[in-house]
Enzyme design. Structure first.
Site, PDB file in Angstrom:
ATOM      1  CB  SER A  13       2.771  59.222   4.163  1.00 32.24           C
ATOM      2  OG  SER A  13       3.127  57.870   4.103  1.00 32.24           O
ATOM      3  CG  ASN A  14       0.131  54.322   3.741  1.00 27.54           C
ATOM      4  OD1 ASN A  14      -0.154  54.073   2.577  1.00 27.54           O
ATOM      5  ND2 ASN A  14       1.293  53.972   4.283  1.00 27.54           N
ATOM      6  CG  LEU A  84       4.113  51.395  15.031  1.00 27.14           C
ATOM      7  CD1 LEU A  84       5.419  52.152  15.195  1.00 27.14           C
ATOM      8  CD2 LEU A  84       4.336  50.129  14.194  1.00 27.14           C
ATOM      9  CG  HIS A 103       3.172  43.814   7.039  1.00 25.93           C
ATOM     10  ND1 HIS A 103       3.528  43.988   8.355  1.00 25.93           N
ATOM     11  CD2 HIS A 103       4.213  43.186   6.447  1.00 25.93           C
ATOM     12  CE1 HIS A 103       4.725  43.475   8.549  1.00 25.93           C
ATOM     13  NE2 HIS A 103       5.163  42.972   7.414  1.00 25.93           N
TER      14      HIS A 103
HETATM   15  C1  GRF Z   1       3.758  51.828   6.179  1.00 26.98           C
HETATM   16  O1  GRF Z   1       4.876  51.330   5.537  1.00 26.98           O
HETATM   17  C2  GRF Z   1       2.827  50.714   6.552  1.00 26.98           C
HETATM   18  O2  GRF Z   1       2.903  49.620   5.715  1.00 26.98           O
HETATM   19  C3  GRF Z   1       3.305  50.306   7.914  1.00 26.98           C
HETATM   20  O3  GRF Z   1       3.731  51.507   8.510  1.00 26.98           O
HETATM   21  C4  GRF Z   1       4.105  52.445   7.540  1.00 26.98           C
HETATM   22  C5  GRF Z   1       3.345  53.685   7.824  1.00 26.98           C
HETATM   23  O4  GRF Z   1       3.816  54.759   7.106  1.00 26.98           O
HETATM   24  N1  GRF Z   1       2.317  49.549   8.607  1.00 26.98           N
HETATM   25  P1  GRF Z   1       3.012  56.118   7.157  1.00 26.98           P
HETATM   26  O5  GRF Z   1       2.894  56.519   8.617  1.00 26.98           O
HETATM   27  O6  GRF Z   1       1.682  55.890   6.536  1.00 26.98           O
HETATM   28  O7  GRF Z   1       3.851  57.096   6.379  1.00 26.98           O
END
Ligand code: GRF
Length: 190
Positions: A13-14, A84, A103
């Site tokens: 989503s980010n 990850l 983070h």
């Molecule tokens: C986010 O909360 C980010 O801070 C962490 O992993 C999550 C990723 O979420 N590192 P998405 O895949 O962007 O929805």
């Protein structure tokens, strides 16, 4: 153009927010979205947005295949958006101060080994914190300990569940991450 590669392992989503934000940017381009998980939704989102998507293995990450691809695509900055796997030394050394991670807590709290995804929010809930938030930081050879570029916090209520906390933090991430990346990348431009 400043070329950015996003690395993401999850729902992305980010990554999606970043691709939207930079879709018509005059100086910054999301050139590649890479994932170490073939089934990552982030890859689907990249395809939908006409960003080159590329699935690689954790081995590719370690043996130089990923670094080679980054160089071939003339990538200037690497953005980790829910990535990850550990970034190997060779990539960190090839991109000093040019790898940015997001983070989902207020580092240095709730960072380090094992602190990712819901583990973070569960720990925040357990510690009965009044606030949580996000941290955008540079990646160096120490896990979650690179220079902090930006933090924002959000108030928590007693009644907030772990899921509510995750939601609140994610909203904050979506609001700020792209513009923080933009400002940082433009700092050294021109
Ligand atoms: C986010 O909360 C980010 O801070 C962490 O992993 C999550 C990723 O979420 N590192 P998405 O895949 O962007 O929805």
């Amino acid at each position: 153009m400043i070329n950015i590669a996003i690395l993401a392992s999850g729902s992305g989503s980010n990554a999606e927010k970043l691709m939207e934000y930079f879709a018509n940017h005059s100086l910054i381009k999301i050139t590649l979205l890479g994932s170490n998980k073939e089934e990552a939704l982030a890859l689907t989102k990249a395809k939908r947005m006409n960003v080159e998507s590329w699935a690689f293995s954790n081995n590719d990450l370690k043996n130089g295949v990923v670094l080679h691809k980054l160089k071939e695509k003339k990538i200037d900055y690497i953005i980790l958006a829910g990535f990850l796997a550990l970034i190997p030394k060779q990539i960190i050394q090839a991109y000093p101060e040019k790898i940015i991670n997001i983070h989902p807590s207020l580092l240095p709290n709730f960072g380090g080994k094992g602190m990712y995804g819901m583990n973070v929010h569960n720990a925040v809930k357990k510690a009965q914190k009044l606030y949580s938030g996000l941290t955008v930081h540079l990646v160096n050879e120490e896990f979650d300990q690179g220079k902090i570029l930006f933090q924002a916090r959000v108030k928590l209520q007693d009644l907030d569940t772990e899921e509510n906390i995750a939601q609140k933090v994610l909203q904050l991430e979506h609001r700020y991450f792209s513009s923080v990346v933009e400002s940082y990348c433009l700092l050294f431009a021109g």
